[in-house]
Write an enzyme that holds these catalytic residues in place. Structure first.
Site, PDB file in Angstrom:
ATOM      1  N   TYR A 108       6.262 -12.433   4.142  1.00 37.71           N
ATOM      2  CA  TYR A 108       6.121 -11.511   3.586  1.00 37.71           C
ATOM      3  C   TYR A 108       7.110 -11.420   2.210  1.00 37.71           C
ATOM      4  O   TYR A 108       7.925 -10.370   2.572  1.00 37.71           O
ATOM      5  CB  TYR A 108       6.921 -10.044   4.871  1.00 37.71           C
ATOM      6  CG  TYR A 108       6.168  -9.091   4.022  1.00 37.71           C
ATOM      7  CD1 TYR A 108       4.842  -8.879   3.483  1.00 37.71           C
ATOM      8  CD2 TYR A 108       6.761  -7.624   5.272  1.00 37.71           C
ATOM      9  CE1 TYR A 108       4.560  -7.014   3.557  1.00 37.71           C
ATOM     10  CE2 TYR A 108       6.527  -6.658   5.051  1.00 37.71           C
ATOM     11  CZ  TYR A 108       5.619  -6.548   3.998  1.00 37.71           C
ATOM     12  OH  TYR A 108       4.890  -4.872   4.088  1.00 37.71           O
ATOM     13  N   ASP A 149       1.506 -12.844   3.735  1.00 36.70           N
ATOM     14  CA  ASP A 149       1.029 -11.204   2.921  1.00 36.70           C
ATOM     15  C   ASP A 149       2.047 -11.859   1.769  1.00 36.70           C
ATOM     16  O   ASP A 149       3.629 -11.490   1.862  1.00 36.70           O
ATOM     17  CB  ASP A 149       1.350 -10.489   3.615  1.00 36.70           C
ATOM     18  CG  ASP A 149       1.317  -9.170   2.672  1.00 36.70           C
ATOM     19  OD1 ASP A 149       0.147  -9.373   1.263  1.00 36.70           O
ATOM     20  OD2 ASP A 149       1.226  -8.383   3.037  1.00 36.70           O
TER      21      ASP A 149
END
Length: 259
Positions: A108, A149
């Protein structure tokens, strides 16, 4: 053997549990990488994943960050954060598991806030450390999948209205160039199968009717070392969950491999 991996920024794993159960109980996903779980380890809904047949490695914190990897097969090795001896460890933003000679690295990447914010430098350093980790694992003879992400849209076709995003921390030329450097030697599995425009994985809650108008970003990625990439049979964005009740602002991205 067909093997499917997915990445999904859930924006709170507990809030998105009904979405996950609706999806996973009707789909075969061998490895699921989650970001932004926003749950302390003691609050992670482990039993729900166990009930769906998954082993789960996770590390999180309250209301912020958090990563998890759920897999039908228990991994041979788990690494929380970066194991390069540097601080911060980023153990709530990076998580790796190994299945045989395959490393799956789930990240992330920090968003960065703005190009003149200190967090933008943190984002760049995070990407450089990711590159080192990937390079070390490939040098050690392992195959690598880097998913998550990434908070970077690599090309103009990866964002709606790119001319309006030139100074955005997820689309600025400098961060796209750095991301390209980190990705050298890796294959964007989704783009190898889906080169067309208009394919997005994130639609901002704050943009009115963003999903219906398809005003989005492709910032969630599955990248593979070439030896794995050549085994990929398909990759796709599963758009439906973004339209379900109480959705995340992201939606799953998947890839299948013939191992």
């Amino acid at each position: 053997m067909s093997w499917t991996i997915a990445t999904f920024n859930v924006n709170s794993v507990r809030s998105r549990l009904p979405v996950l159960e609706r999806w996973l109980n009707n789909s075969k996903v061998d490895v699921l990488c989650l970001q932004e779980t926003k749950a302390r380890d003691e609050d992670f809904p482990l039993q729900a994943f166990v009930d769906m047949g998954y082993f789960v490695a996770f590390r999180g914190q309250k209301s912020y960050n958090g990563v998890a990897i759920a897999s039908l097969e228990e991994p041979d090795e788990i690494v929380y954060g970066f194991d390069d001896g540097k601080e911060p460890v980023f153990d709530t933003r990076a998580l790796s598991v190994r299945f045989g000679d395959i490393w799956v690295m789930n990240t992330y990447v920090p968003q960065g806030k703005s190009i003149d914010h200190d967090d933008y430098m943190v984002k760049q350093e995070f990407l450089r450390r990711t590159q080192t980790t990937i390079s070390d694992r490939i040098s050690d003879g392992k195959r690598v999948l880097w998913v998550g992400d990434m908070n970077v849209a690599p090309e103009e076709k990866d964002v709606a209205n790119p001319k309006n995003k030139a100074k955005h921390v997820c689309f600025h030329r400098d961060i796209r160039d750095l991301f390209g450097t980190v990705c050298q030697g890796l294959v964007d599995v989704f783009r190898s199968h889906r080169p067309e425009e208009g394919e997005f994985s994130f639609w901002d809650y704050r943009v009115k009717n963003a999903l219906d108008r398809n005003i989005g970003w492709r910032i969630d990625h599955i990248l593979a070392s070439p030896d794995l990439a050549k085994l990929s049979s398909d990759s796709w964005i599963y758009r439906d969950p973004r339209g379900w009740e109480k959705p995340s602002d992201h939606t799953p991205v998947l890839a299948s491999f013939d191992l």
